[in-house]
Design a protein around this motif. Structure first.
Motif, mmCIF file in Angstrom:
data_model
loop_
_atom_site.group_PDB
_atom_site.id
_atom_site.type_symbol
_atom_site.label_atom_id
_atom_site.label_comp_id
_atom_site.label_asym_id
_atom_site.label_seq_id
_atom_site.Cartn_x
_atom_site.Cartn_y
_atom_site.Cartn_z
ATOM 1 N N SER A 31 1.121 -1.397 -0.248
ATOM 2 C CA SER A 31 -0.337 -0.331 -0.033
ATOM 3 C C SER A 31 0.923 1.531 -0.288
ATOM 4 C CB SER A 31 -0.998 -0.340 1.456
ATOM 5 O OG SER A 31 -0.120 0.208 2.615
ATOM 6 N N ASP A 32 2.076 1.219 0.269
ATOM 7 C CA ASP A 32 2.714 2.518 0.064
ATOM 8 C C ASP A 32 4.043 2.445 -1.063
ATOM 9 O OD1 ASP A 32 2.242 2.248 2.564
ATOM 10 O OD2 ASP A 32 4.239 2.423 4.063
ATOM 11 N N TYR A 33 3.013 3.812 -2.361
ATOM 12 C CA TYR A 33 4.018 3.820 -2.963
ATOM 13 C C TYR A 33 3.702 5.424 -3.859
ATOM 14 C CZ TYR A 33 -1.024 4.223 -4.970
ATOM 15 O OH TYR A 33 -2.066 4.513 -4.331
ATOM 16 N N ILE A 34 4.402 5.584 -4.460
ATOM 17 C CA ILE A 34 4.511 7.074 -5.521
ATOM 18 C C ILE A 34 3.447 7.016 -6.546
ATOM 19 C CG2 ILE A 34 5.589 8.664 -5.894
ATOM 20 C CD1 ILE A 34 7.526 8.592 -3.664
ATOM 21 N N ALA A 35 2.211 7.147 -6.677
ATOM 22 C CA ALA A 35 2.311 6.917 -8.502
ATOM 23 C C ALA A 35 2.280 8.614 -8.512
ATOM 24 C CB ALA A 35 0.519 7.160 -8.575
ATOM 25 N N ILE A 36 2.731 8.749 -10.227
ATOM 26 C CA ILE A 36 2.890 9.445 -11.318
ATOM 27 C C ILE A 36 2.196 9.759 -12.415
ATOM 28 C CG2 ILE A 36 4.449 11.525 -11.968
ATOM 29 C CD1 ILE A 36 6.880 9.884 -10.125
ATOM 30 N N TYR A 37 1.184 10.848 -11.904
ATOM 31 C CA TYR A 37 0.215 11.391 -13.306
ATOM 32 C C TYR A 37 0.878 12.043 -14.621
ATOM 33 C CZ TYR A 37 -2.679 8.724 -10.030
ATOM 34 O OH TYR A 37 -2.129 7.678 -9.214
ATOM 35 N N ASP A 38 0.568 11.782 -15.496
ATOM 36 C CA ASP A 38 0.741 13.205 -16.667
ATOM 37 C C ASP A 38 -0.259 14.208 -16.493
ATOM 38 O OD1 ASP A 38 -1.125 11.781 -18.259
ATOM 39 O OD2 ASP A 38 0.161 10.765 -19.519
ATOM 40 N N GLU A 39 -0.537 15.132 -17.804
ATOM 41 C CA GLU A 39 -1.017 15.943 -18.136
ATOM 42 C C GLU A 39 -2.299 15.332 -18.381
ATOM 43 O OE1 GLU A 39 0.245 18.199 -20.866
ATOM 44 O OE2 GLU A 39 0.430 17.342 -21.516
ATOM 45 N N ASP A 40 -2.907 14.758 -18.908
ATOM 46 C CA ASP A 40 -4.094 13.394 -19.753
ATOM 47 C C ASP A 40 -4.625 12.708 -18.601
ATOM 48 O OD1 ASP A 40 -3.930 14.839 -22.425
ATOM 49 O OD2 ASP A 40 -2.460 12.557 -22.247
ATOM 50 N N GLY A 41 -3.982 13.142 -17.083
ATOM 51 C CA GLY A 41 -4.482 11.876 -15.614
ATOM 52 C C GLY A 41 -3.575 9.866 -16.100
ATOM 53 N N GLN B 169 -1.719 7.581 -14.792
ATOM 54 C CA GLN B 169 -0.804 6.691 -14.055
ATOM 55 C C GLN B 169 0.951 6.306 -15.133
ATOM 56 O OE1 GLN B 169 -0.943 5.175 -11.074
ATOM 57 N NE2 GLN B 169 0.411 3.354 -11.084
ATOM 58 N N VAL B 170 1.804 7.615 -14.998
ATOM 59 C CA VAL B 170 3.049 7.069 -15.732
ATOM 60 C C VAL B 170 3.933 6.013 -14.920
ATOM 61 C CG1 VAL B 170 2.460 8.712 -17.564
ATOM 62 C CG2 VAL B 170 4.224 9.524 -15.435
ATOM 63 N N ASP C 283 3.463 19.558 -19.811
ATOM 64 C CA ASP C 283 3.821 20.549 -18.626
ATOM 65 C C ASP C 283 2.904 20.418 -17.126
ATOM 66 O OD1 ASP C 283 0.892 21.308 -19.392
ATOM 67 O OD2 ASP C 283 2.101 23.825 -20.214
ATOM 68 N N TYR C 284 2.764 19.686 -16.812
ATOM 69 C CA TYR C 284 1.965 19.349 -15.701
ATOM 70 C C TYR C 284 2.396 17.884 -15.187
ATOM 71 C CZ TYR C 284 -2.131 17.650 -12.828
ATOM 72 O OH TYR C 284 -2.489 17.348 -11.652
ATOM 73 N N VAL C 285 2.290 17.774 -14.104
ATOM 74 C CA VAL C 285 2.706 17.036 -12.806
ATOM 75 C C VAL C 285 1.558 16.843 -11.861
ATOM 76 C CG1 VAL C 285 4.771 17.641 -11.549
ATOM 77 C CG2 VAL C 285 4.018 15.280 -12.253
ATOM 78 N N LYS C 286 1.395 15.949 -11.279
ATOM 79 C CA LYS C 286 0.555 14.937 -10.378
ATOM 80 C C LYS C 286 1.090 14.022 -9.574
ATOM 81 C CE LYS C 286 -3.762 14.577 -7.474
ATOM 82 N NZ LYS C 286 -4.908 14.480 -8.540
ATOM 83 N N GLU C 287 1.409 13.760 -8.245
ATOM 84 C CA GLU C 287 2.037 12.752 -7.607
ATOM 85 C C GLU C 287 1.173 12.635 -6.636
ATOM 86 O OE1 GLU C 287 6.094 13.689 -6.765
ATOM 87 O OE2 GLU C 287 6.359 15.210 -7.513
ATOM 88 N N GLN C 288 0.713 11.501 -6.590
ATOM 89 C CA GLN C 288 -0.319 10.923 -5.313
ATOM 90 C C GLN C 288 1.645 10.510 -4.164
ATOM 91 O OE1 GLN C 288 -3.347 9.087 -6.767
ATOM 92 N NE2 GLN C 288 -4.769 10.955 -6.002
#
Length: 108
Positions: free
Chosen positions: A52-62, A64-65, A83-88
Motif C-alpha cells: 500500500s506504500d507507493y508514489i504514483a506519478i500522473y501526466d497532464e492527461d491523468g 498514471q505513468v 507541462d503538468y505533473v501530479k504525484e500522489q
C-alpha cells in the motif's frame, strides 16, 4: 532552464500517519511552456515494503505513468511529457525528493 522544488513526505523527518491516504497527500504543478518535467529522487528515497506504500506519478492527461515502490527509484530521474505533473504520495518518513523542470528534455 531548470527550476527545482523540494518536496518531503508529511511530518518529515518523523513518521507519517498510518491512517493517511494517497488522496490526502498529493502535490501537483504546472510549468507553463515546459515540454517535459523531470523528477529526481534523493539517493536515500524509499517507500515501506508494504504494497500500500507507493508514489504514483500522473501526466497532464491523468494517466498514471509511474508507480514507484521500495528502493528501486532512489537516486533515479523520471521524465513526464508535458507541462503538468501530479504525484500522489505515501512515502517513508525520512526521504525528500526534488522536482525539476527542464524545457529542453523530452520523454523517450
Amino acid at each position: 532552464t531548470l527550476e527545482a522544488t523540494t518536496i518531503s513526505s508529511p511530518n518529515w523527518p518523523n513518521n507519517y500517519s498510518d491512517s493517511m491516504t494517497e488522496e490526502e497527500n498529493y502535490w501537483e504543478a504546472t510549468y507553463e511552456g515546459a515540454e517535459a518535467i523531470q523528477i529526481t529522487f534523493d539517493a536515500t528515497s524509499e517507500t515501506e515494503a508494504l504494497a500500500s506504500d507507493y508514489i504514483a506519478i500522473y501526466d497532464e492527461d491523468g494517466n498514471q505513468v509511474y508507480k514507484l515502490r521500495g528502493t528501486s527509484f532512489a537516486g533515479q530521474t523520471y521524465t513526464i511529457t508535458g507541462d503538468y505533473v501530479k504525484e500522489q504520495l505515501k512515502v517513508s518518513e525520512k526521504n525528500p525528493f526534488t522536482l525539476e523542470k527542464n524545457k529542453d528534455s523530452r520523454a523517450s
